[in-house]
Scaffold this motif. Structure first.
Motif, mmCIF file in Angstrom:
data_model
loop_
_atom_site.group_PDB
_atom_site.id
_atom_site.type_symbol
_atom_site.label_atom_id
_atom_site.label_comp_id
_atom_site.label_asym_id
_atom_site.label_seq_id
_atom_site.Cartn_x
_atom_site.Cartn_y
_atom_site.Cartn_z
ATOM 1 N N LEU A 274 -12.218 12.506 1.207
ATOM 2 C CA LEU A 274 -12.314 12.797 -0.221
ATOM 3 C C LEU A 274 -11.935 11.590 -1.080
ATOM 4 O O LEU A 274 -12.641 11.244 -2.029
ATOM 5 C CB LEU A 274 -11.413 13.980 -0.570
ATOM 6 C CG LEU A 274 -11.347 14.336 -2.065
ATOM 7 C CD1 LEU A 274 -12.703 14.810 -2.560
ATOM 8 C CD2 LEU A 274 -10.271 15.387 -2.331
ATOM 9 N N LEU A 275 -10.814 10.926 -0.759
ATOM 10 C CA LEU A 275 -10.376 9.803 -1.584
ATOM 11 C C LEU A 275 -11.369 8.644 -1.524
ATOM 12 O O LEU A 275 -11.644 7.997 -2.538
ATOM 13 C CB LEU A 275 -8.987 9.328 -1.141
ATOM 14 C CG LEU A 275 -7.813 10.287 -1.382
ATOM 15 C CD1 LEU A 275 -6.512 9.657 -0.915
ATOM 16 C CD2 LEU A 275 -7.714 10.680 -2.852
ATOM 17 N N PHE A 276 -11.910 8.365 -0.351
ATOM 18 C CA PHE A 276 -12.875 7.268 -0.238
ATOM 19 C C PHE A 276 -14.120 7.578 -1.055
ATOM 20 O O PHE A 276 -14.621 6.733 -1.806
ATOM 21 C CB PHE A 276 -13.241 7.046 1.235
ATOM 22 C CG PHE A 276 -14.058 5.809 1.469
ATOM 23 C CD1 PHE A 276 -13.455 4.615 1.819
ATOM 24 C CD2 PHE A 276 -15.439 5.829 1.324
ATOM 25 C CE1 PHE A 276 -14.196 3.468 2.023
ATOM 26 C CE2 PHE A 276 -16.202 4.691 1.523
ATOM 27 C CZ PHE A 276 -15.575 3.498 1.880
ATOM 28 N N TYR A 287 -9.811 -0.620 -4.466
ATOM 29 C CA TYR A 287 -10.041 -1.513 -3.338
ATOM 30 C C TYR A 287 -9.734 -0.805 -2.018
ATOM 31 O O TYR A 287 -10.399 -1.017 -1.014
ATOM 32 C CB TYR A 287 -9.132 -2.746 -3.441
ATOM 33 C CG TYR A 287 -9.258 -3.515 -4.720
ATOM 34 C CD1 TYR A 287 -10.496 -3.964 -5.176
ATOM 35 C CD2 TYR A 287 -8.135 -3.822 -5.484
ATOM 36 C CE1 TYR A 287 -10.608 -4.694 -6.349
ATOM 37 C CE2 TYR A 287 -8.235 -4.562 -6.657
ATOM 38 C CZ TYR A 287 -9.478 -4.984 -7.088
ATOM 39 O OH TYR A 287 -9.583 -5.702 -8.253
ATOM 40 N N ASP A 288 -8.691 -0.012 -2.054
ATOM 41 C CA ASP A 288 -8.202 0.606 -0.822
ATOM 42 C C ASP A 288 -7.611 1.968 -1.159
ATOM 43 O O ASP A 288 -6.952 2.135 -2.189
ATOM 44 C CB ASP A 288 -7.131 -0.288 -0.182
ATOM 45 C CG ASP A 288 -6.564 0.308 1.094
ATOM 46 O OD1 ASP A 288 -7.355 0.547 2.022
ATOM 47 O OD2 ASP A 288 -5.337 0.543 1.153
ATOM 48 N N VAL A 289 -7.840 2.955 -0.298
ATOM 49 C CA VAL A 289 -7.275 4.294 -0.482
ATOM 50 C C VAL A 289 -6.806 4.826 0.868
ATOM 51 O O VAL A 289 -7.256 4.372 1.915
ATOM 52 C CB VAL A 289 -8.298 5.283 -1.097
ATOM 53 C CG1 VAL A 289 -8.673 4.892 -2.505
ATOM 54 C CG2 VAL A 289 -9.540 5.387 -0.213
ATOM 55 N N VAL A 303 2.017 10.970 1.163
ATOM 56 C CA VAL A 303 1.796 10.055 0.048
ATOM 57 C C VAL A 303 0.337 9.629 -0.026
ATOM 58 O O VAL A 303 -0.215 9.096 0.947
ATOM 59 C CB VAL A 303 2.688 8.800 0.173
ATOM 60 C CG1 VAL A 303 2.453 7.858 -0.994
ATOM 61 C CG2 VAL A 303 4.158 9.194 0.247
ATOM 62 N N LEU A 304 -0.292 9.842 -1.189
ATOM 63 C CA LEU A 304 -1.614 9.305 -1.474
ATOM 64 C C LEU A 304 -1.429 7.918 -2.074
ATOM 65 O O LEU A 304 -0.577 7.726 -2.947
ATOM 66 C CB LEU A 304 -2.359 10.186 -2.479
ATOM 67 C CG LEU A 304 -3.028 11.476 -1.984
ATOM 68 C CD1 LEU A 304 -2.052 12.387 -1.269
ATOM 69 C CD2 LEU A 304 -3.684 12.206 -3.150
ATOM 70 N N HIS A 305 -2.220 6.942 -1.604
ATOM 71 C CA HIS A 305 -2.070 5.598 -2.153
ATOM 72 C C HIS A 305 -3.431 4.988 -2.459
ATOM 73 O O HIS A 305 -4.441 5.314 -1.830
ATOM 74 C CB HIS A 305 -1.287 4.696 -1.202
ATOM 75 C CG HIS A 305 -1.876 4.564 0.176
ATOM 76 N ND1 HIS A 305 -2.892 3.673 0.481
ATOM 77 C CD2 HIS A 305 -1.565 5.205 1.330
ATOM 78 C CE1 HIS A 305 -3.189 3.765 1.763
ATOM 79 N NE2 HIS A 305 -2.411 4.695 2.307
ATOM 80 N N LEU A 320 -6.640 10.094 -8.599
ATOM 81 C CA LEU A 320 -5.671 10.344 -7.525
ATOM 82 C C LEU A 320 -4.902 11.628 -7.795
ATOM 83 O O LEU A 320 -4.712 12.467 -6.895
ATOM 84 C CB LEU A 320 -4.709 9.156 -7.441
ATOM 85 C CG LEU A 320 -4.062 8.846 -6.087
ATOM 86 C CD1 LEU A 320 -5.110 8.537 -5.040
ATOM 87 C CD2 LEU A 320 -3.084 7.682 -6.211
ATOM 88 N N TYR A 321 -4.469 11.817 -9.051
ATOM 89 C CA TYR A 321 -3.742 13.039 -9.402
ATOM 90 C C TYR A 321 -4.652 14.262 -9.330
ATOM 91 O O TYR A 321 -4.228 15.342 -8.894
ATOM 92 C CB TYR A 321 -3.144 12.899 -10.800
ATOM 93 C CG TYR A 321 -2.295 14.080 -11.205
ATOM 94 C CD1 TYR A 321 -1.131 14.390 -10.519
ATOM 95 C CD2 TYR A 321 -2.669 14.896 -12.277
ATOM 96 C CE1 TYR A 321 -0.348 15.477 -10.886
ATOM 97 C CE2 TYR A 321 -1.895 15.976 -12.654
ATOM 98 C CZ TYR A 321 -0.732 16.269 -11.946
ATOM 99 O OH TYR A 321 0.032 17.352 -12.302
ATOM 100 N N GLN A 322 -5.912 14.107 -9.730
ATOM 101 C CA GLN A 322 -6.870 15.204 -9.625
ATOM 102 C C GLN A 322 -7.022 15.646 -8.174
ATOM 103 O O GLN A 322 -7.039 16.848 -7.883
ATOM 104 C CB GLN A 322 -8.233 14.766 -10.171
ATOM 105 C CG GLN A 322 -9.333 15.805 -9.990
ATOM 106 C CD GLN A 322 -10.714 15.249 -10.356
ATOM 107 O OE1 GLN A 322 -10.826 14.252 -11.077
ATOM 108 N NE2 GLN A 322 -11.754 15.877 -9.842
#
Length: 423
Positions: A274-276, A287-289, A303-305, A320-322
């Protein structure tokens, strides 16, 4: 102190054996004012033990074409040995000496201390590490998980061999696990208890005795609840912004942990995560997730980064918060859920390909108080984790997250204002 809890994992290999000795004493047990002591002790173990000084030990290991190292984690120290099966009888006693009779020569400890201080200096120049260190301090404070295993420079630089000796004496007081995987010579274990390196560990208990429970420092809660929307800012002259958003959750093996592992896979593993898809493919802002959710004896971080350009940082933070909020508000569709299950199975298989990986996982499970069938049982439980179970687990474990940011000072102030509006 009994001999290490022994795990045997015979695997048909071309004469290779891996040994992993997990000592239930890690950086989480660093004394007050001595953060970094266990990491320094662990690195010093490979610089002389028993009758072998640092040169003799290096000659022995390298002369056999073997590998020996010690890594310190929050929950324990892991000594790793990989060698030919024909050399195992000569090399395995080294693990016993490292546990029971480390030399801790002053000049060798100072050398390792200087290397650790250099590593900490490099970390202070890394925005990713600064952001995570800020999150860790925000989440765990002065608790066992509140600092990097390397320690804190001001406290580490005053440590010496004398400081480490009381900790070395405690290594045999909290239990250890020895896992052997690969080609294990049948004669290797016969008489092992009679070898000098292991005799000093014995108090009448045999090799197959289980180790004691986890040390109290890992069995208790490791963090203090923070105010809603707590934030940590770390200005750094860089052209990117690194953000860490998450919460301390539960120990590895907790009833909720498998669901969290599945959510980690859904959010952050692979280009289909999902994050990518959301931050990189759909919006092109990061750049990176990824997602950081390691195995821990106590409250593990979830932790999401993401790292983003200064110009796209505000949108990255909102996305990210969504993504975090959706875990508790929406149900995963069946396609995403089945993909997460498949990735989880694949990850577990990939993580046990080599003898070293197999031995390390077996030692880790036993050290965390879990049985050898834990991973297989997790695979069997996957089908019971439907979308509603994942949502309710997220609602229970993933409350309002804590945020840590590292980047240019002006950008951080803007992001902090955005964060207060989001929550």
């Amino acid at each position: 102190m009994p001999l290490p809890d022994l795990i045997l994992d015979p695997v048909n290999t071309p004469g290779v054996m891996a040994a992993k000795l997990w000592i239930r004493r890690g950086s989480g047990a660093d004394p007050d004012g001595e953060r970094g002591a266990h990491q320094l002790l662990g690195s010093s173990l490979t610089r002389g033990c028993g009758p072998l000084d640092h040169l003799a030990l290096a000659d022995l290991v390298e002369g056999c074409g073997a590998g020996l190292r010690c890594d310190t984690h929050e929950d324990g120290m892991l000594i790793s040995l990989k060698c030919r099966d024909t050399d195992a009888a000569e090399l395995l006693p080294v693990l016993g000496w490292m546990l029971s009779a480390p030399q801790l020569r002053p000049e060798q400890v100072i050398l390792e201390r200087d290397l650790s201080l250099q590593a900490l200096q490099r970390q202070r120049e890394d925005p990713f590490h600064l952001a995570y260190d800020g999150w860790r301090q925000l989440a765990y404070g002065t608790g066992p998980y509140g600092h990097d295993p390397l320690g804190v420079s001001d406290e580490l630089q005053v440590l010496d061999a004398q400081s480490l000796r009381p900790l070395a004496e405690q290594l045999t007081c909290h239990g250890s696990v020895l896992a052997l995987s690969g080609t294990i010579p049948t004669e290797l274990l016969s008489g092992l208890e009679d070898r000098p390196a292991f005799q000093s560990l014995q108090t009448g208990q045999g090799l197959n005795q289980a180790g004691p429970d986890l040390d109290d420092q890992c069995a208790t809660e490791t963090f203090t609840p923070q105010p809603q929307g707590a934030i940590s800012l770390h200005p750094l002259a860089t052209e990117q912004v690194v953000m860490m958003l998450g919460r301390p959750t539960c120990p590895h093996g907790h009833p909720d942990d498998l669901a969290l592992q599945l959510l980690q896979v859904h959010l952050g593993v692979g280009m289909s995560s999902l994050l990518f898809r959301r931050l990189r493919e759909d919006h092109g802002v990061a750049y990176d997730v990824g997602v950081h959710h390691p195995a821990r004896a106590a409250a593990a971080p979830f932790v999401l980064h993401a790292s983003s350009s200064v110009e796209r940082a505000r949108l990255s933070l909102r996305l990210l918060y969504q993504s975090w909020q959706e875990l508790t508000e929406r149900l995963l569709n069946e396609e995403d859920l089945e993909l997460a299950r498949a990735k989880f199975r694949g990850q577990l298989a990939h993580a046990t390909q080599t003898t070293g990986q197999r031995a390390e996982r077996r030692a880790q499970l036993r050290a965390l108080g879990l049985d050898d069938a834990h991973d297989q049982r997790s695979l069997e439980q996957l089908k019971k984790l439907d979308a509603e179970v994942l949502r309710t687990t997220a609602a229970r474990c993933l409350q309002t997250p804590l945020l840590s940011l590292c980047g240019p000072k002006e950008s951080l102030h803007t992001l902090a204002e955005d964060w207060r509006k989001l929550i």
